[in-house]
Motif scaffolding. Structure first.
Motif, PDB file in Angstrom:
ATOM      1  N   ARG A 160       2.171 -38.859 -47.323  1.00 13.70           N
ATOM      2  CA  ARG A 160       0.801 -39.373 -47.272  1.00 13.70           C
ATOM      3  C   ARG A 160       0.538 -38.890 -45.628  1.00 13.70           C
ATOM      4  N   HIS A 190       0.942 -54.423 -45.929  1.00 15.24           N
ATOM      5  CA  HIS A 190       1.687 -54.516 -47.058  1.00 15.24           C
ATOM      6  C   HIS A 190       3.288 -53.942 -46.684  1.00 15.24           C
ATOM      7  N   ASP A 192       6.071 -51.273 -48.093  1.00 17.08           N
ATOM      8  CA  ASP A 192       6.101 -50.109 -49.208  1.00 17.08           C
ATOM      9  C   ASP A 192       7.141 -50.269 -50.342  1.00 17.08           C
ATOM     10  N   PRO A 193       6.649 -49.677 -51.404  1.00 17.14           N
ATOM     11  CA  PRO A 193       7.479 -50.086 -52.597  1.00 17.14           C
ATOM     12  C   PRO A 193       8.708 -49.320 -52.865  1.00 17.14           C
ATOM     13  N   GLN A 194       8.644 -48.031 -52.043  1.00 16.02           N
ATOM     14  CA  GLN A 194       9.799 -47.285 -52.296  1.00 16.02           C
ATOM     15  C   GLN A 194      11.256 -47.643 -51.789  1.00 16.02           C
ATOM     16  N   PHE A 264       7.475 -41.323 -48.333  1.00 17.71           N
ATOM     17  CA  PHE A 264       8.103 -42.328 -49.228  1.00 17.71           C
ATOM     18  C   PHE A 264       8.854 -41.796 -49.952  1.00 17.71           C
ATOM     19  N   SER A 300       3.219 -52.379 -59.107  1.00 20.20           N
ATOM     20  CA  SER A 300       2.670 -52.017 -57.735  1.00 20.20           C
ATOM     21  C   SER A 300       1.075 -51.570 -58.002  1.00 20.20           C
ATOM     22  N   TYR A 301       0.731 -50.744 -58.789  1.00 17.54           N
ATOM     23  CA  TYR A 301      -0.584 -50.296 -58.851  1.00 17.54           C
ATOM     24  C   TYR A 301      -1.391 -51.470 -59.967  1.00 17.54           C
ATOM     25  N   ARG A 309       5.038 -57.777 -54.520  1.00 17.22           N
ATOM     26  CA  ARG A 309       5.383 -57.097 -55.875  1.00 17.22           C
ATOM     27  C   ARG A 309       6.857 -57.443 -56.181  1.00 17.22           C
TER      28      ARG A 309
HETATM   29  C1  GA4 Z   1       1.712 -48.229 -50.069  1.00 19.55           C
HETATM   30  C2  GA4 Z   1       2.680 -47.388 -49.596  1.00 19.55           C
HETATM   31  C3  GA4 Z   1       2.479 -45.891 -49.800  1.00 19.55           C
HETATM   32  O1  GA4 Z   1       0.873 -45.586 -49.021  1.00 19.55           O
HETATM   33  C4  GA4 Z   1       1.583 -45.804 -51.356  1.00 19.55           C
HETATM   34  C5  GA4 Z   1       0.410 -46.825 -51.657  1.00 19.55           C
HETATM   35  C6  GA4 Z   1      -0.258 -46.783 -52.867  1.00 19.55           C
HETATM   36  C7  GA4 Z   1      -1.751 -45.898 -52.808  1.00 19.55           C
HETATM   37  O2  GA4 Z   1      -2.260 -45.875 -51.748  1.00 19.55           O
HETATM   38  O3  GA4 Z   1      -1.984 -45.378 -53.656  1.00 19.55           O
HETATM   39  C8  GA4 Z   1      -0.450 -48.268 -53.160  1.00 19.55           C
HETATM   40  C9  GA4 Z   1       0.228 -48.909 -52.051  1.00 19.55           C
HETATM   41  C10 GA4 Z   1       1.021 -48.263 -51.408  1.00 19.55           C
HETATM   42  C11 GA4 Z   1       1.144 -50.498 -52.679  1.00 19.55           C
HETATM   43  C12 GA4 Z   1       0.043 -51.210 -53.705  1.00 19.55           C
HETATM   44  C13 GA4 Z   1      -0.550 -50.111 -54.456  1.00 19.55           C
HETATM   45  C14 GA4 Z   1       0.071 -48.759 -54.554  1.00 19.55           C
HETATM   46  C15 GA4 Z   1      -1.802 -48.947 -53.329  1.00 19.55           C
HETATM   47  C16 GA4 Z   1      -1.819 -50.054 -53.775  1.00 19.55           C
HETATM   48  C17 GA4 Z   1      -2.970 -51.004 -53.843  1.00 19.55           C
HETATM   49  C18 GA4 Z   1       1.349 -44.329 -51.706  1.00 19.55           C
HETATM   50  C19 GA4 Z   1       2.479 -46.529 -52.481  1.00 19.55           C
HETATM   51  O4  GA4 Z   1       3.413 -45.924 -53.022  1.00 19.55           O
HETATM   52  O5  GA4 Z   1       2.141 -47.666 -52.517  1.00 19.55           O
END
Ligand code: GA4
Length: 316
Positions: A160, A190, A192-194, A264, A300-301, A309
């Protein structure tokens, strides 16, 4: 290379608080040549990123809208989250980078794709090295338990590029001394999900980490450092021993924009996430049920940025 060292004091509202020092790891030393390559790759990627963000809006929009990949401006995810940020989200597979480069730098797509490819390879090594040290520190039998998921050809890692416009305060007070409520949010709170996030930035502040006591600690910007976040999947794999850190980015009083580049590190979509066997004992049973990364990503999405999450996958 150093992982972020914050100023010892910061203010939330009117209260002055003595803040904890964020952990710092010095990775300099015998591998200076590797470090030089990483620095070069990061500089090249930063130049390409700044070149893109400096282009007129109508040109940048050709690389969007973010689906989630591509160029996005203010909208984050698909559920109404917004922030004062423009960004490019890239799937790290070479084929995907090559394709995306055609709209990101239409005059010289190869310049962008080789900068991105070089940086991804370099930052992936950093992530894997840190993950191997973590596995060793945890006493994992499989020393590559985490890094093998990142090295997998099907790893779902993403890059990103974030560009935060400066938010100029009416008075020349510094952002750190300014009440947080009056600052603009670039990227809301937030986790990070990874598995692991490795972030570099220019010398403009903005990143904050949430610590116990509901306090936000500002991370001093350092272009020579990597800022490393534990992600939700690492929290699950370590059965809660490592905690996914809540963080956010503010638009601070600065003369120039903040640029950050976040890698990520993620497992393949079909990878099943469950705690390492060593992390589960009769007195510490599994906190989370097994899930695939695809399942976690979908969850997550479907949620908002600030939602928790991992709670959806708790065993009790
Ligand atoms: C947060 C971490 C990364 O930037 C990301 C983000 C993703 C996005 O921007 O598309 C997410 C966000 C992130 C967490 C919850 C979901 C997914 C936007 C959102 C509201 C690329 C990721 O993997 O998760």
């Amino acid at each position: 290379m150093v992982v972020a060292s914050p100023p010892p004091l910061a203010r939330t509202g009117e209260k002055k608080l003595l803040l904890p020092k964020l952990p710092t790891v010095d990775l300099s030393g015998p591998r200076a040549d590797v470090a030089q390559q990483i620095v070069k790759a990061a500089e090249t990627m930063a130049q390409e990123s700044l070149g893109f963000f400096a282009r007129p809006d109508h040109e940048k929009k050709r690389a969007g809208p973010a689906d989630p990949f591509g160029y996005g401006c203010r909208n984050i995810g698909f559920n109404g989250d917004v922030g004062e940020v423009e960004y490019v989200l890239l799937n790290t597979h070479p084929g995907s980078i090559a394709q995306r480069s055609l709209t990101i730098n239409s005059t010289d797509p190869t310049k962008f794709s080789s900068a991105a490819g070089g940086y991804i390879e370099a930052v992936k090594e950093v992530a894997c090295e840190i993950l191997d040290m973590m596995a060793e520190g945890l006493g994992a039998t499989d020393a590559e338990a985490f890094s093998k998921l990142i090295r997998d050809v099907d790893s779902d890692s993403v890059l990103r590029l974030n560009h935060y416009p400066p938010f100029l305060l009416p008075s020349p007070s510094s952002a750190v001394d300014h009440p947080a409520a009056e600052l603009k949010v670039g990227f809301g709170a937030h986790t990070d999900p990874q598995i692991l996030t490795v972030l570099t930035s220019n010398d403009v502040a903005g990143l904050q980490v949430h610590v116990d006591g509901d306090v936000w600690v500002s991370v001093a910007p350092d272009p020579t450092a990597f800022f490393v976040n534990v992600g939700d999947v690492l929290q699950a794999m370590t059965n809660g021993r490592f905690v996914s850190v809540k963080h956010r980015a503010l638009n601070v009083n600065a003369a120039k924009p903040r640029l950050s580049m976040a890698y990520f590190a993620a497992p393949p979509l079909n990878c099943t996430i469950s705690p390492l066997p060593e992390m589960v004992t009769p007195s510490r049973p599994s906190l989370y049920r097994a899930f695939t990364w695809a399942e976690y990503k979908k969850a997550s999405y479907s949620l908002r940025l600030g939602d928790s999450r991992l709670d959806l996958f708790k065993t009790q």
